[in-house]
Design an enzyme around this catalytic site. Sequence first.
Site, PDB file in Angstrom:
ATOM      1  N   ASP A 244       0.814  -1.222   0.000  1.00  0.00           N
ATOM      2  CA  ASP A 244       0.000   0.000   0.000  1.00  0.00           C
ATOM      3  C   ASP A 244       0.850   1.277   0.000  1.00  0.00           C
ATOM      4  OD1 ASP A 244      -2.671   1.320   0.521  1.00  0.00           O
ATOM      5  OD2 ASP A 244      -1.621   1.969   2.329  1.00  0.00           O
ATOM      6  N   GLU A 286       0.959  -0.689  -5.069  1.00  0.00           N
ATOM      7  CA  GLU A 286      -0.025   0.377  -5.260  1.00  0.00           C
ATOM      8  C   GLU A 286       0.720   1.703  -5.307  1.00  0.00           C
ATOM      9  OE1 GLU A 286      -3.539   3.089  -3.612  1.00  0.00           O
ATOM     10  OE2 GLU A 286      -1.770   2.568  -2.478  1.00  0.00           O
TER      11      GLU A 286
HETATM   12  C1  GLC Z   1      -4.092   3.563  -0.239  1.00  0.00           C
HETATM   13  C2  GLC Z   1      -5.497   3.045  -0.110  1.00  0.00           C
HETATM   14  C3  GLC Z   1      -6.387   4.115   0.429  1.00  0.00           C
HETATM   15  C4  GLC Z   1      -5.846   4.572   1.765  1.00  0.00           C
HETATM   16  C5  GLC Z   1      -4.369   4.963   1.672  1.00  0.00           C
HETATM   17  C6  GLC Z   1      -3.755   5.110   3.032  1.00  0.00           C
HETATM   18  O1  GLC Z   1      -3.983   4.564  -1.190  1.00  0.00           O
HETATM   19  O2  GLC Z   1      -5.948   2.554  -1.341  1.00  0.00           O
HETATM   20  O3  GLC Z   1      -7.703   3.670   0.551  1.00  0.00           O
HETATM   21  O4  GLC Z   1      -6.599   5.670   2.209  1.00  0.00           O
HETATM   22  O5  GLC Z   1      -3.611   4.001   0.993  1.00  0.00           O
HETATM   23  O6  GLC Z   1      -3.376   3.879   3.588  1.00  0.00           O
END
Ligand code: GLC
Length: 599
Positions: A244, A286
Amino acid sequence: MNLERNYYEIYGTNDITKYRFSQLMSIIEQAKKSRPASLKKLDSEGNDWYKSEKLVGMMLYVDRFSENLFEFENKIDYLAELGVTYVHFMPLLKSREGNNDGGYAVSDYLMVDDKFGTMKQLERVISLLKKKGIRTCIDFVLNHTAKEHIWAKKCLEGDPDYNDMYIMYDDDTIPKEYEKTLTQIFPGVAPGNFTYYPDINKYVMTRFYEFQWDLNYRNPQVFNKIVEVLLTLANKGVDIFRLDAIPYMWKELGTISMNHPNVHKLISMMYEIAQEVCPSVIFLGEAIVEPFEIVKYFGTEERKECNVMYNASLMVLLWNSLASRDVRLMARSMSKDYGVPDDGLWINYARCHDDIGWGFETDILRDMGLDPEMHKQFMIQFMEGKFPGSFSIGELYEFNPVTKDARNSGTLASMCGLEQALNEKHMYKLELAVKRILLLHSIVISYTGIPLLYSGDEIGQLNDWNYKEVSEHASDSRWLHRGKMNWKKAENRNNLATTEGQIFTKIKNMIEIRKSNELFSAKYKSIPVDTGNNAVFCFHKENKMLVLANFSEHEQWVDSKAFDWFGLPGEMHDLITGRPIRSYNNNIQLGPYEYLWLV
Ligand code: GLC
């Protein structure tokens, strides 16, 4: 070993780092020893499985999908029925009470949150899924923890082993310096990048929400601890780690502190360690940043990082094409060579749990004679449903009243026009909405990469306006598209007289076709083709397959000479319907929102 070199390159070679490195080695050894035999068997086949045409994902919130892990067991057949072969469980590790950003504020990495069940249950679910040929993906939130995490507590108590695990200052001199160059992630709901806590008299870096404390990766202990967690979870049977918010991991004063070269080193070290301990595992990164930055997270031949990355561009461009009935921006952007390495693969998706931000290739827009700012405004208003003639119903996310900038929230179906059609009881609009929903899925499922469905979209679930009644969610419009799975509606999934049935069966069918044809594997790259018709998206797979997709509600003609080499006119047929596709006077006809998978 790259690992050792990278480690000392980042952390220097003093006694402390040497000590930490030896600790890291024992963490790795320990994890290797405790890896269960059944997983070691999987490991022997490596991790190339992610390139298969058979991989199709669904992301879901356990509580929204099935209340808890116990009930989830009864829903595995539903996923198998649709053809899903990997499940992404949205954050399910223990998170803080109250607002926890949908679970992205983890307070204990080694416990499953009580509201979902226990770690034992998760392990059971993982093995039940494996028996059905379904892999498990979990979120690994490694940029920050909840402020309630034990590491934060120990750090504040002055435990020397936890010293400096977060980024905090006694006064605001450095925070102010940082603020000069840092961007804001949640400018509306969580402005600024630091939070002052009077009780501890500290300024703590909190790039996301106030309760999400950024980890300090300048401290090798943070890396060690995170690796320990990663390996522990891998040994429970997790196949895919969704890393993430990785661009934010390394902070450097005077910079935007995103995509720093050291982030790449950190991820490649983690990859090397995973290869050592659990080589069947893959990393899904991500990084919702510019495409040329995203591709760097695939790493290089010598220093691999992530196997798979989210194709945020395709997602945004799909919506852009739907709203504008013009695929040129999509075709041209997707034709650009950003340097995806041979074994790097995209996750293709049309919708997920987050908002949609309108990052476009502005050069291409200008080239098309469009003003990038005006065009962005068009998208924002169209998706919200404010632009005249829009079929979408959604909401703004992080609207800035000064610049009018915003992102958008809403479910796939509502933004495809289903909610509006139902509100107006308009049969023709309903028909078009269903067609749009299927059109988006037809690209996601056929384009090279791994298709990822967002739970609920397979039955056309609408916006959940009730989120406004829940105090922790009311200020975050992303909850508009995080409603509970409507199992009553899902019962209609095989009834073709219902909207749910029409959507579910057709998606299921596309998945089936995909899984039975190697042309959908990673081996065959998708190459966009300009057909000369701006409403029709077209790509071929190394001349073996041709996809045509009409992004408008009007019938379109495509000049088949545009893909002459393909052996047209003549013997093509559509994989989905099985019907032969003829060209009339060198033209192929496409109905409203029609898509063809031609071989
Ligand atoms: C990522 C997630 C999002 C979250 C962020 C903080 O971007 O997809 O939903 O708010 O991380 O962890």
